[in-house]
Design an enzyme around this catalytic site. Structure first.
Site, PDB file in Angstrom:
ATOM      1  CE  LYS A 164      -2.352  -1.009   3.748  1.00  0.00           C
ATOM      2  NZ  LYS A 164      -1.798  -2.541   4.127  1.00  0.00           N
ATOM      3  CB  THR A 165       3.623   2.691   2.304  1.00  0.00           C
ATOM      4  OG1 THR A 165       2.839   2.433   3.530  1.00  0.00           O
ATOM      5  CG2 THR A 165       4.393   3.723   2.352  1.00  0.00           C
ATOM      6  CD  GLU A 211      -0.496   3.325   3.461  1.00  0.00           C
ATOM      7  OE1 GLU A 211      -0.119   2.185   4.226  1.00  0.00           O
ATOM      8  OE2 GLU A 211       0.553   4.070   3.078  1.00  0.00           O
TER       9      GLU A 211
END
Length: 455
Positions: free
Chosen positions: A124-125, A168
Site C-alpha cells: 500500500k505505502t 493509503e
C-alpha cells in the site's frame, strides 16, 4: 438523531483532534483547517509535527486533559485512543459527538472529484507513493495521505488544491470502510491482522465491502495475479493489472539490470509508457502497474507515469539505504508479513552481494503465531538470520510465543532478546560484500542505525 461528521466539516465549526501528532491525524488537521474548520488538538508528546501544526495557528496541548474538549463541536480521535481517555470521556459526558479518524477522511473525500484509495495486505505505502509521484509529475496538485514518509514530500502527507485525493487505505479494524473511493485499488488480499479478523474469509468480506463503495462511474482496479484480489472484485467489472495473460494493463519487454527492472506498460494492447524503476523486485513491477492503472483510468498521460516513476526511489523504511559498516551495505525495510519478507529477500538475492544477512523483528504475537510456518520457510532465503524479540505493538503475550521458537527451526539462526545485542551481533559477523537488512514494522531500524554509528 445520529450526528454525521459531514455536518462539522464547514467554516466556523470547531473540531478537537485527540492524537493530532499522528501520521494521518496531522494532515487531517491541515485539510480541515483549509476547509475553514477551527482546529485544536492534543498529543501525548512534544514533536516536530506538533511544532509544525502550531506554526499554522493550530493550538496543540501536550497531554490529555478533560478541559481541552470544552467548546468543541465535535472530537476526532486516532485509532489508538479509547473511551477511557480523559478527553474522550469528558466529550462523551458533555454530549459532544466523537468520530474516528477514518470517518473524517471519508467525509473529506466527498469534497474531491477523484478519491484514489489504495488497499491491500501489502504494498500500500509503496503504491500510494508511486501514485503521488505520477500525479505530481502530471501537475494534478493532489492531496495525499500515506502511512509512511515519502522523501519528495518530506512527510507522509500533502495538502493540494487539485481535484484528486490519494489515500493509503488500511483494512485493519475495517477503517477503509469509512472511506469514499471513486477509484479503489486492491493489490492483494491475504491472511493478516488476525487479532481483528476471524480468518481469510472475514478479510475477503471486508475488501469486498470496500470495493462495493465505488459508485457508478468509478473504477475498481485489481491485481489479476493475486487470487484473493480477483475473488473480492468478482462481478464488479474490474480493471485488471498483472503479469499474467488477460490483464488490461501489463508489463511487456521486461528486462533487468543490476536487480532493477525496465519495461513497457501496455494498456488494452497499446503502449502507454516505458519505465525504468529505481526499486527492485517483481513486487515493485506489480506496484508500478497498479499505480499506472490508476493514472490511466483518471486520464493521466503516459509521460507523467514515466517521469513520476523515474524519480521514485521508495518511501522511507522500504528497502531504504542507511549506510555502510566495514564494507557491508546496511538497508532497512518495513516488511512484517511473510509475503513481504519473501518479496524483499528474493529481490535482495538478485543484487549480487556475497551474503544476505537478515536481522528480523517479528511484529505482534498473534501474527507470529498465526503465520509461524510461513515465517520459518521464508527466513531460510537469507544466508544469515538474526532474530530480535517479537515487537508487541498493541498486544500482550497471552500466547507465550517468542522469537526463540522461530530460531529453533532455523539452523544457524541467532536469537537476540534486545536490540543492543542485535547491533553487537551484526558488528561481529559483518564482512565486506554483505547486504545487511534490518527488517520489521517495529523499532528494529534502530539496531542498524546504531551499527552505522560504530563504523
Amino acid at each position: 438523531m445520529e450526528k454525521k461528521i459531514e455536518d462539522y466539516i464547514r467554516p466556523g465549526a470547531r473540531a478537537h483532534l485527540v492524537g493530532i501528532g499522528g501520521v494521518s491525524m496531522a494532515p487531517l488537521a491541515e485539510v480541515l483547517k483549509g476547509k475553514g474548520v477551527n482546529i485544536t488538538g492534543s498529543d501525548m508528546k512534544q514533536s516536530e509535527t506538533v511544532e509544525h501544526l502550531r506554526s499554522l495557528g493550530i493550538p496543540v496541548a501536550v497531554g490529555h486533559l478533560p478541559g481541552s474538549v470544552e467548546g468543541a463541536d465535535c472530537v476526532i480521535r486516532t485509532a489508538a485512543v479509547h473511551n477511557d481517555n480523559p478527553e474522550i470521556a469528558a466529550a462523551l459526558a458533555a454530549g459532544i459527538p466523537v468520530f474516528e479518524r477514518a470517518q473524517a477522511w471519508g467525509a473529506i473525500m466527498g469534497h474531491y472529484k477523484n478519491a484514489l484509495c489504495v488497499a491491500g495486505t501489502h504494498g500500500k505505502t509503496t503504491t500510494t507513493s508511486m501514485c503521488t509521484h505520477i500525479f505530481l509529475a502530471a501537475g494534478r496538485d493532489p492531496s495525499v495521505m500515506i502511512g509512511g514518509t515519502l522523501p519528495i514530500l518530506g512527510a507522509g502527507h500533502r495538502v493540494g488544491h487539485g481535484d484528486t485525493i490519494i489515500a493509503e487505505s488500511c483494512e485493519y479494524c475495517n477503517s477503509f470502510l469509512s472511506f469514499a473511493p471513486t477509484v479503489a485499488v486492491i493489490l492483494n488480499v491475504e491472511a493478516d491482522h488476525l487479532d481483528f479478523f476471524k480468518d481469510l474469509e472475514d478479510i475477503k468480506a471486508s475488501f469486498r465491502r470496500f470495493a462495493e463503495l465505488v459508485p457508478t462511474g468509478g473504477r475498481v482496479i485489481v491485481n489479476g495475479d493475486n487470487a484473493g484480489a480477483r475473488s473480492v472484485a468478482h462481478g464488479l467489472d474490474p480493471f485488471i493489472f498483472g503479469l499474467e495473460d488477460g490483464a488490461d494493463c501489463t508489463a511487456v519487454n521486461l528486462t533487468w539490470q543490476r536487480g532493477l527492472p525496465a519495461f513497457d506498460i501496455v494498456v488494452h494492447g497499446e503502449k502507454y509508457a516505458h519505465v525504468s524503476l529505481r526499486v527492485g523486485g517483481v513486487h515493485n513491477v506489480s506496484n508500478a502497474l497498479a499505480a499506472a492503472s490508476a493514472a490511466y483510468v483518471l486520464g493521466v498521460p503516459g509521460t507523467a507515469v514515466e517521469e513520476g516513476l523515474d524519480a521514485f526511489t521508495g518511501p522511507g523504511r522500504r528497502f531504504e539505504r542507511k549506510g555502510t559498516y566495514h564494507g557491508a551495505d546496511v538497508y532497512d525495510d518495513y516488511a512484517h508479513h511473510p509475503d513481504e519478507l519473501r518479496a524483499l529477500l528474493t529481490m535482495a538475492r538478485t543484487l549480487g552481494y556475497q551474503r544476505v544477512v537478515c536481522a528480523f523483528q517479528p511484529h505482534t504475537y498473534t501474527r507470529t503465531a498465526a503465520l509461524f510456518d510461513d515465517f520459518v520457510e521464508v527466513l531460510k532465503l537469507a544466508d544469515v538470520v538474526i532474530l530480535a524479540e517479537i515487537y508487541a505493538a498493541r498486544e500482550q503475550n497471552t500466547l507465550g510465543i517468542s522469537s526463540l521458537d522461530l530460531v529453533r527451526k532455523l539452523p544457524g539462526g541467532v536469537y537476540c532478546p534486545r536490540l543492543e545485542r542485535v547491533t553487537a551481533q551484526l558488528a561481529d559477523m559483518a564482512q565486506p560484500g554483505d547486504l545487511i537488512l534490518t527488517v520489521g514494522a517495529g523499532d528494529i531500524y534502530l539496531a542498524g542505525e546504531a551499527l552505522i554509528k560504530m563504523s
